[in-house]
Design a protein around this motif. Structure first.
Motif, PDB file in Angstrom:
ATOM      1  N   VAL A 120      76.604  64.662  -4.102  1.00  0.00           N
ATOM      2  CA  VAL A 120      77.443  65.005  -2.964  1.00  0.00           C
ATOM      3  C   VAL A 120      77.021  66.366  -2.438  1.00  0.00           C
ATOM      4  CG1 VAL A 120      79.797  65.485  -2.191  1.00  0.00           C
ATOM      5  CG2 VAL A 120      79.361  63.626  -3.797  1.00  0.00           C
ATOM      6  N   ASP A 121      76.986  66.461  -1.124  1.00  0.00           N
ATOM      7  CA  ASP A 121      76.602  67.713  -0.468  1.00  0.00           C
ATOM      8  C   ASP A 121      77.578  67.946   0.679  1.00  0.00           C
ATOM      9  OD1 ASP A 121      75.395  69.948   0.475  1.00  0.00           O
ATOM     10  OD2 ASP A 121      73.433  69.050   0.821  1.00  0.00           O
ATOM     11  N   VAL A 122      78.301  69.052   0.633  1.00  0.00           N
ATOM     12  CA  VAL A 122      79.277  69.412   1.659  1.00  0.00           C
ATOM     13  C   VAL A 122      78.856  70.734   2.280  1.00  0.00           C
ATOM     14  CG1 VAL A 122      81.683  69.966   2.169  1.00  0.00           C
ATOM     15  CG2 VAL A 122      81.139  68.194   0.483  1.00  0.00           C
ATOM     16  N   ILE A 123      78.775  70.744   3.602  1.00  0.00           N
ATOM     17  CA  ILE A 123      78.353  71.936   4.329  1.00  0.00           C
ATOM     18  C   ILE A 123      79.401  72.256   5.383  1.00  0.00           C
ATOM     19  CG2 ILE A 123      76.584  72.966   5.823  1.00  0.00           C
ATOM     20  CD1 ILE A 123      74.551  71.112   4.589  1.00  0.00           C
ATOM     21  N   THR A 124      79.765  73.518   5.464  1.00  0.00           N
ATOM     22  CA  THR A 124      80.635  73.996   6.531  1.00  0.00           C
ATOM     23  C   THR A 124      79.940  75.168   7.216  1.00  0.00           C
ATOM     24  OG1 THR A 124      81.798  75.523   5.044  1.00  0.00           O
ATOM     25  CG2 THR A 124      82.713  73.295   5.288  1.00  0.00           C
ATOM     26  N   ALA A 125      80.243  75.362   8.478  1.00  0.00           N
ATOM     27  CA  ALA A 125      79.631  76.457   9.236  1.00  0.00           C
ATOM     28  C   ALA A 125      80.589  76.895  10.326  1.00  0.00           C
ATOM     29  CB  ALA A 125      78.297  76.036   9.843  1.00  0.00           C
ATOM     30  N   GLU A 126      80.533  78.181  10.626  1.00  0.00           N
ATOM     31  CA  GLU A 126      81.401  78.727  11.658  1.00  0.00           C
ATOM     32  C   GLU A 126      80.948  78.325  13.060  1.00  0.00           C
ATOM     33  OE1 GLU A 126      84.701  80.617  13.116  1.00  0.00           O
ATOM     34  OE2 GLU A 126      84.169  80.225  11.008  1.00  0.00           O
ATOM     35  N   GLN A 184      77.688  75.943   1.486  1.00  0.00           N
ATOM     36  CA  GLN A 184      77.149  74.663   1.067  1.00  0.00           C
ATOM     37  C   GLN A 184      77.531  74.425  -0.384  1.00  0.00           C
ATOM     38  OE1 GLN A 184      72.992  74.069   1.773  1.00  0.00           O
ATOM     39  NE2 GLN A 184      72.915  72.110   0.693  1.00  0.00           N
ATOM     40  N   ILE A 185      78.165  73.295  -0.647  1.00  0.00           N
ATOM     41  CA  ILE A 185      78.582  72.906  -1.989  1.00  0.00           C
ATOM     42  C   ILE A 185      77.873  71.615  -2.332  1.00  0.00           C
ATOM     43  CG2 ILE A 185      80.529  72.316  -3.476  1.00  0.00           C
ATOM     44  CD1 ILE A 185      82.324  73.843  -1.541  1.00  0.00           C
ATOM     45  N   GLU A 186      77.202  71.583  -3.494  1.00  0.00           N
ATOM     46  CA  GLU A 186      76.466  70.393  -3.890  1.00  0.00           C
ATOM     47  C   GLU A 186      76.635  70.156  -5.377  1.00  0.00           C
ATOM     48  OE1 GLU A 186      72.132  72.647  -4.408  1.00  0.00           O
ATOM     49  OE2 GLU A 186      72.430  71.160  -2.805  1.00  0.00           O
ATOM     50  N   GLY A 187      76.569  68.883  -5.772  1.00  0.00           N
ATOM     51  CA  GLY A 187      76.705  68.518  -7.169  1.00  0.00           C
ATOM     52  C   GLY A 187      76.708  67.017  -7.329  1.00  0.00           C
ATOM     53  N   VAL A 188      76.838  66.567  -8.587  1.00  0.00           N
ATOM     54  CA  VAL A 188      76.834  65.151  -8.927  1.00  0.00           C
ATOM     55  C   VAL A 188      78.263  64.711  -9.194  1.00  0.00           C
ATOM     56  CG1 VAL A 188      75.954  63.393 -10.510  1.00  0.00           C
ATOM     57  CG2 VAL A 188      74.533  65.362  -9.896  1.00  0.00           C
ATOM     58  N   VAL A 189      78.613  63.543  -8.640  1.00  0.00           N
ATOM     59  CA  VAL A 189      79.968  63.023  -8.812  1.00  0.00           C
ATOM     60  C   VAL A 189      80.236  62.756 -10.294  1.00  0.00           C
ATOM     61  CG1 VAL A 189      81.543  61.149  -8.216  1.00  0.00           C
ATOM     62  CG2 VAL A 189      79.911  62.000  -6.515  1.00  0.00           C
ATOM     63  N   GLY A 190      81.377  63.245 -10.797  1.00  0.00           N
ATOM     64  CA  GLY A 190      81.756  63.052 -12.191  1.00  0.00           C
ATOM     65  C   GLY A 190      81.332  64.174 -13.105  1.00  0.00           C
ATOM     66  N   GLN A 191      80.589  65.131 -12.618  1.00  0.00           N
ATOM     67  CA  GLN A 191      80.163  66.280 -13.428  1.00  0.00           C
ATOM     68  C   GLN A 191      80.787  67.542 -12.854  1.00  0.00           C
ATOM     69  OE1 GLN A 191      75.896  66.412 -13.797  1.00  0.00           O
ATOM     70  NE2 GLN A 191      75.731  64.252 -14.395  1.00  0.00           N
ATOM     71  N   ASP A 192      80.824  68.582 -13.690  1.00  0.00           N
ATOM     72  CA  ASP A 192      81.484  69.821 -13.282  1.00  0.00           C
ATOM     73  C   ASP A 192      80.495  70.952 -13.011  1.00  0.00           C
ATOM     74  OD1 ASP A 192      80.594  70.136 -15.806  1.00  0.00           O
ATOM     75  OD2 ASP A 192      82.491  70.809 -16.677  1.00  0.00           O
ATOM     76  N   ASP A 193      79.256  70.605 -12.718  1.00  0.00           N
ATOM     77  CA  ASP A 193      78.260  71.653 -12.458  1.00  0.00           C
ATOM     78  C   ASP A 193      77.978  71.797 -10.966  1.00  0.00           C
ATOM     79  OD1 ASP A 193      77.113  69.203 -12.237  1.00  0.00           O
ATOM     80  OD2 ASP A 193      75.181  69.775 -13.112  1.00  0.00           O
ATOM     81  N   TYR A 194      79.042  71.817 -10.150  1.00  0.00           N
ATOM     82  CA  TYR A 194      78.867  72.000  -8.710  1.00  0.00           C
ATOM     83  C   TYR A 194      78.378  73.429  -8.427  1.00  0.00           C
ATOM     84  CZ  TYR A 194      81.106  67.568  -7.601  1.00  0.00           C
ATOM     85  OH  TYR A 194      81.394  66.235  -7.491  1.00  0.00           O
ATOM     86  N   ARG A 195      77.593  73.527  -7.383  1.00  0.00           N
ATOM     87  CA  ARG A 195      77.041  74.830  -7.011  1.00  0.00           C
ATOM     88  C   ARG A 195      77.454  75.149  -5.585  1.00  0.00           C
ATOM     89  NH1 ARG A 195      70.603  75.622  -6.956  1.00  0.00           N
ATOM     90  NH2 ARG A 195      70.883  73.869  -5.491  1.00  0.00           N
ATOM     91  N   MET A 196      77.897  76.376  -5.355  1.00  0.00           N
ATOM     92  CA  MET A 196      78.309  76.801  -4.028  1.00  0.00           C
ATOM     93  C   MET A 196      77.429  77.947  -3.568  1.00  0.00           C
ATOM     94  SD  MET A 196      82.037  78.031  -2.576  1.00  0.00           S
ATOM     95  CE  MET A 196      82.023  79.581  -3.503  1.00  0.00           C
ATOM     96  N   MET A 197      76.957  77.843  -2.353  1.00  0.00           N
ATOM     97  CA  MET A 197      76.097  78.867  -1.771  1.00  0.00           C
ATOM     98  C   MET A 197      76.666  79.271  -0.421  1.00  0.00           C
ATOM     99  SD  MET A 197      72.346  77.257  -2.562  1.00  0.00           S
ATOM    100  CE  MET A 197      72.857  75.669  -1.863  1.00  0.00           C
ATOM    101  N   ARG A 198      76.515  80.544  -0.122  1.00  0.00           N
ATOM    102  CA  ARG A 198      76.889  81.028   1.199  1.00  0.00           C
ATOM    103  C   ARG A 198      75.607  81.371   1.947  1.00  0.00           C
ATOM    104  NH1 ARG A 198      81.286  85.778   2.759  1.00  0.00           N
ATOM    105  NH2 ARG A 198      81.046  85.556   5.042  1.00  0.00           N
ATOM    106  N   PHE A 199      75.536  80.976   3.199  1.00  0.00           N
ATOM    107  CA  PHE A 199      74.309  81.212   3.959  1.00  0.00           C
ATOM    108  C   PHE A 199      74.650  81.857   5.299  1.00  0.00           C
ATOM    109  CE2 PHE A 199      75.716  76.846   4.856  1.00  0.00           C
ATOM    110  CZ  PHE A 199      75.781  76.835   6.240  1.00  0.00           C
TER     111      PHE A 199
END
Length: 361
Positions: free
Chosen positions: A185-191, A213-228
């Motif tokens: 799953v990959d979720v991106i938001t932008a102003e 940008q938030i990305e990770g695998v469904v069912g796991q808790d190792d999601y990563r969040m980045m600000r760009f």
């Protein structure tokens, strides 16, 4: 016009109308399937479906109309021969040559229409089609994306949302994109952001500013969040305007003034459509001769083989002119000369009286 001419003309008009309807429906279905496939791949905006369908159908008319005329004349005269009506007309002194009048009454307007479409409407429709797609590739609004709605991004397994959008559809604000691929799953938001095309190539991108940008695998808790500060997302590859050769987009007057092999071949190809309609109509009259009570489509196979051979010869001649193998002065006239000569010979042969057979002792 004589009564018998009006009767034959009604027969030809009915057969021509039926053939044209069937061929248009077949062409329409083929164009529709092709357009839906391109829309599914994100190459053509869904909002342009009906307009592109109509323009593509106009572009196909120079090939559809001659074939419809050929089949209409063939079927119309075949019925007259099959039901012995031509035998009755022949006994009254009306041979194939006298039956050319109703044929020409139908053929001449169709030939003029084919010439108008081939020389003017078809290239204009192609230019309009490509211009609409090119404009759509520069605007999110024309591409079917609008503010305040969750929409699927064509060609990608993504859902996109715009909070606001400029009037020209090139800039937007408060964007949200959700993508999922192979369980990731990959979720991106932008102003804010904008749509742009890279300087080298024709790929389109959404340029996003001030987002997460938030990305990770469904069912796991190792999601990563980045600000760009800036992040570019490639949207589906646009329909290439260069898919059509340059000479296809030129008007006929420009083709007359051109001296390159490609434009000269295109000019002869456009002129070939009305000439082919006339040649096929004249060829259909002698080919329609069938014995009484014969099968309905007895001569249809021979006629279709003649049509396929004619079209293939024109296509080969066009390729020869474009490749420089056939002189531009010769053009495609040699192909038309063969067909018109064959039609004239068959008509002359049909006019010859059948020799009487003397019985033996």
């Amino acid at each position: 016009m004589r009564t018998i001419d009006r009767y034959i003309l009604r027969e030809l008009l009915g057969s021509f109308g039926a053939s044209l309807t069937v061929l248009l429906l077949a062409s329409l279905s083929g164009v529709l399937v092709d357009l839906i496939g391109r829309i599914a791949r994100g190459k053509v905006p869904a909002a342009l479906l009906l307009s592109q369908l109509g323009l593509r159908l106009v572009d196909a008319l120079p090939l559809v109309l001659p074939l419809a005329l050929f089949l209409g004349v063939l079927l119309g005269y075949s019925r007259l021969y099959r039901d012995s009506e031509m035998a009755v007309l022949g006994s009254a002194g009306l041979g194939p040559r006298q039956l050319l009048r109703p044929l020409l009454v139908l053929t001449v307007p169709v030939v003029l229409a084919v010439g108008l479409v081939s020389l003017w409407l078809s290239p204009a429709a192609l230019r309009t089609s490509l211009a609409m797609i090119e404009a759509a590739n520069k605007s999110l609004l024309v591409a079917g994306l609008e503010a305040g709605r969750f929409l699927e991004l064509p060609g990608r397994r993504s859902v996109i949302y715009f909070g606001e959008m400029s009037d020209d559809g090139s800039r937007f604000g408060r964007l949200f994109v959700h993508s999922e691929r192979d369980g990731r799953v990959d979720v991106i938001t932008a102003e804010r952001g904008e749509l742009f095309t890279e300087s080298v190539g024709d790929e389109r991108y959404l340029s996003l500013h001030d987002g997460f940008q938030i990305e990770g695998v469904v069912g796991q808790d190792d999601y990563r969040m980045m600000r760009f500060e800036r992040n570019d997302i490639r949207v589906p590859e646009a329909e290439q305007a260069t898919a059509a050769r340059d000479e296809l987009l030129l008007d006929s007057l420009s083709l007359v003034a051109a001296r390159e092999p490609g434009p000269r071949a295109e000019l002869h190809w456009r002129l070939a459509s009305p000439l082919a309609a006339l040649g096929l109509a004249l060829l259909a009259l002698p080919l329609a001769r069938t014995p009484p009570r014969a099968a309905r489509y007895g001569r249809m196979l021979l006629a279709l083989l003649a049509y396929i051979g004619y079209m293939n010869a024109l296509a080969l001649g066009r390729a020869g002119i474009a490749g420089g193998f056939v002189p531009a002065v010769l053009g495609l006239w040699w192909v038309h000369l063969v067909v018109f000569g064959a039609a004239g010979w068959l008509l002359w042969r049909a006019e010859r009286p059948t020799p009487r057979r003397e019985g033996g002792a």
